[in-house]
Design a protein around this motif. Sequence first.
Motif, PDB file in Angstrom:
ATOM      1  N   ARG A 396       0.817  -1.211   0.000  1.00 51.96           N
ATOM      2  CA  ARG A 396       0.000   0.000   0.000  1.00 51.96           C
ATOM      3  C   ARG A 396       0.855   1.268   0.000  1.00 51.96           C
ATOM      4  NH1 ARG A 396      -2.933  -1.359   3.940  1.00 51.96           N
ATOM      5  NH2 ARG A 396      -1.895  -0.219   5.616  1.00 51.96           N
ATOM      6  N   GLU A 397       1.987   1.230   0.717  1.00 53.08           N
ATOM      7  CA  GLU A 397       2.816   2.436   0.837  1.00 53.08           C
ATOM      8  C   GLU A 397       3.861   2.547  -0.272  1.00 53.08           C
ATOM      9  OE1 GLU A 397       4.526   2.414   4.684  1.00 53.08           O
ATOM     10  OE2 GLU A 397       2.648   2.944   5.721  1.00 53.08           O
ATOM     11  N   ARG A 398       4.476   1.441  -0.669  1.00 52.50           N
ATOM     12  CA  ARG A 398       5.558   1.503  -1.631  1.00 52.50           C
ATOM     13  C   ARG A 398       5.188   0.930  -2.995  1.00 52.50           C
ATOM     14  NH1 ARG A 398       8.292  -1.004   2.684  1.00 52.50           N
ATOM     15  NH2 ARG A 398       8.623  -2.852   1.383  1.00 52.50           N
ATOM     16  N   GLY A 399       4.038   0.281  -3.103  1.00 54.33           N
ATOM     17  CA  GLY A 399       3.662  -0.312  -4.374  1.00 54.33           C
ATOM     18  C   GLY A 399       4.422  -1.573  -4.704  1.00 54.33           C
ATOM     19  N   SER A 400       5.101  -2.160  -3.738  1.00 49.28           N
ATOM     20  CA  SER A 400       5.891  -3.357  -3.980  1.00 49.28           C
ATOM     21  C   SER A 400       5.905  -4.189  -2.710  1.00 49.28           C
ATOM     22  CB  SER A 400       7.325  -2.985  -4.380  1.00 49.28           C
ATOM     23  OG  SER A 400       8.130  -4.135  -4.463  1.00 49.28           O
ATOM     24  N   ARG A 401       5.884  -5.522  -2.919  1.00 44.62           N
ATOM     25  CA  ARG A 401       5.990  -6.435  -1.779  1.00 44.62           C
ATOM     26  C   ARG A 401       7.409  -6.932  -1.574  1.00 44.62           C
ATOM     27  NH1 ARG A 401       1.208 -10.564  -3.138  1.00 44.62           N
ATOM     28  NH2 ARG A 401       2.016 -10.180  -5.224  1.00 44.62           N
ATOM     29  N   ALA A 402       8.356  -6.388  -2.350  1.00 42.72           N
ATOM     30  CA  ALA A 402       9.741  -6.820  -2.203  1.00 42.72           C
ATOM     31  C   ALA A 402      10.285  -6.392  -0.846  1.00 42.72           C
ATOM     32  CB  ALA A 402      10.599  -6.220  -3.317  1.00 42.72           C
ATOM     33  N   PRO A 403      10.982  -7.242  -0.145  1.00 40.11           N
ATOM     34  CA  PRO A 403      11.535  -6.872   1.174  1.00 40.11           C
ATOM     35  C   PRO A 403      12.610  -5.803   1.012  1.00 40.11           C
ATOM     36  CG  PRO A 403      12.402  -8.997   0.466  1.00 40.11           C
ATOM     37  CD  PRO A 403      11.338  -8.621  -0.522  1.00 40.11           C
ATOM     38  N   ARG A 404      12.705  -4.943   1.999  1.00 33.35           N
ATOM     39  CA  ARG A 404      13.693  -3.875   1.998  1.00 33.35           C
ATOM     40  C   ARG A 404      14.833  -4.234   2.937  1.00 33.35           C
ATOM     41  NH1 ARG A 404      10.803   1.904   2.342  1.00 33.35           N
ATOM     42  NH2 ARG A 404      12.812   2.471   1.405  1.00 33.35           N
ATOM     43  N   GLY A 405      15.926  -3.524   2.786  1.00 40.42           N
ATOM     44  CA  GLY A 405      17.087  -3.788   3.622  1.00 40.42           C
ATOM     45  C   GLY A 405      18.109  -4.646   2.914  1.00 40.42           C
ATOM     46  N   ARG A 406      19.169  -4.956   3.640  1.00 36.62           N
ATOM     47  CA  ARG A 406      20.259  -5.716   3.059  1.00 36.62           C
ATOM     48  C   ARG A 406      19.848  -7.175   2.869  1.00 36.62           C
ATOM     49  NH1 ARG A 406      25.898  -5.297   6.037  1.00 36.62           N
ATOM     50  NH2 ARG A 406      25.527  -3.128   5.354  1.00 36.62           N
TER      51      ARG A 406
END
Length: 536
Positions: A396-406
């Motif tokens: 909802r916030e970023r438009g992507s379900r890809a995990p963030r971070g290293r």
Amino acid sequence: MMEGDELHEGLRGERAGEGSDGEVWQRLSAYAYLSAPERLEYVAVMRVFCGTLLADLAVPDVLGKLAQAGGPGAALGAETLTARLEQLVRWGNLLRSTHTVTATSIAEYQRSRSRYQLSKLGERVQRDADEVLAGADAAREVSSELLTLVDRGLGEIAALAAAPGGADPQQALEKISTLFAQFAEFAESVRDFYAYLGQVLARYDLDGAEYQGFKELLLDYVEAITEDVSFRAPRIAAHLRAIWPHLPPLLSRIDAHAAGLGALSDALPETRVQRSRGREPADWEGLRNWFADSDGQGSQVDQLRDATLRALQSLLANAKRMLRSASGEMSRRRDLLRLAAWFDAADPEEAHDIAVAAFGLYGARHLGVAPDPDASVPAYVSWWTGPVVDVPVALRERGSRAPRGRAAAVEDHAEQKRRLVEQAREQVAARQAAAAELRSASGRFDQVRLGSAAMRLLLELLSTALGNAQLHKEAAEFLLDSAQAADEDLGIRLTAWRTPGRPTVLRSVDGDLTADDLTLAVDSSVPAPAAREASA
């Protein structure tokens, strides 16, 4: 936007008072007709004038020749053609003739009073334009045989210059004129060929056949040219070093023998004379700079080697691209151009179908979030009245379900692989030991107690042998034939046959097994692997 006279007068006014810059601008104006909207008509007119020598033509003459040639200029009228001719005069491509008009009537005088002839600058521009239109994209063959003639000619000139009493001026002039004509043709063919080669290698849509053809071109033709130039360049440079001390007196003697148009520049200092190649020291400087680095900026031979190296690098880049295409990382330029042509030729309905087939842009049903498996919603239910789907915060916030971070480090499975290899090696050793135990116990199974591994191997071979057995009935009894099983890797074979009333007892640490009416024998089927290697 200014056109014709307005554009020419405006630019001429901007350049007025700039001395030599204004003269250069005036010469560049001779190219204006090649970019004018009526460029095809202008080119047709200029070709009519270039087909004559020292001839002045009136408007009726030009109209007749245009009608005879056909093409864009055939439809021009007398007034339109007069405007085109006057514009060419202002650009400097044509000159008004001083020819005296002889007319028998006023109408004939009006038709013939304006006559035009070709200027030197206009002839040169049109000749260059025709050369570009005729073969600008063609691959020009390099005249490498002329390089041998240049080498030979310089050697002969060096011998003439060093001869006692000096060279014969007429003979030296003939050899110099021939030499520079050959060199100019060779140098021009080299430039044209490498320009074409750069144009081809800049493409990133070469297919396999094209790439194969250009690879052979580079490896064979270009390499032959480079090797020939590299071989001849030191010899030519040595001849030039021998000629150089004798060059000023040699050129002076030639000028005294055949001044040519050079005398015209002495009589009329304001007249510029372009002498034939080889008559000026600057021509010899250019020849020397082509084959030797005399000013610290590198010779043309060095540039030729660098150009060949860049061509090979471009070839390797295309090879890498074609290798990446096997994994899908390829340029889709050709496919996209074909798709664009389909879109351009399609009507709106067909364009929608092409877009769906090409990009998979079907009607949306949800936002890419899996719905509740217990709630089955038909496709015709509107979003307004359908159940709400919980959308994750990240989507909802970023438009992507890809995990963030290293990203996590790749796990090292080397230790697991080592353990699996060791485990497999131990299992093979255990089976080989079990096979050796069975071979040693054959014929006295009731007297020994087999290990677990040996018993499992024996039962495995026995079940396979019974499955392979051929039964036949004799005297109301079933007899057993061909009850055998073998393991080629272990080099062991089990044979079972029926012995009515005589059982076989198999003893092991896991328990005893009685095989009624069966006798078992174990022997070696083939030599063990070690024995096979030794015999080989």
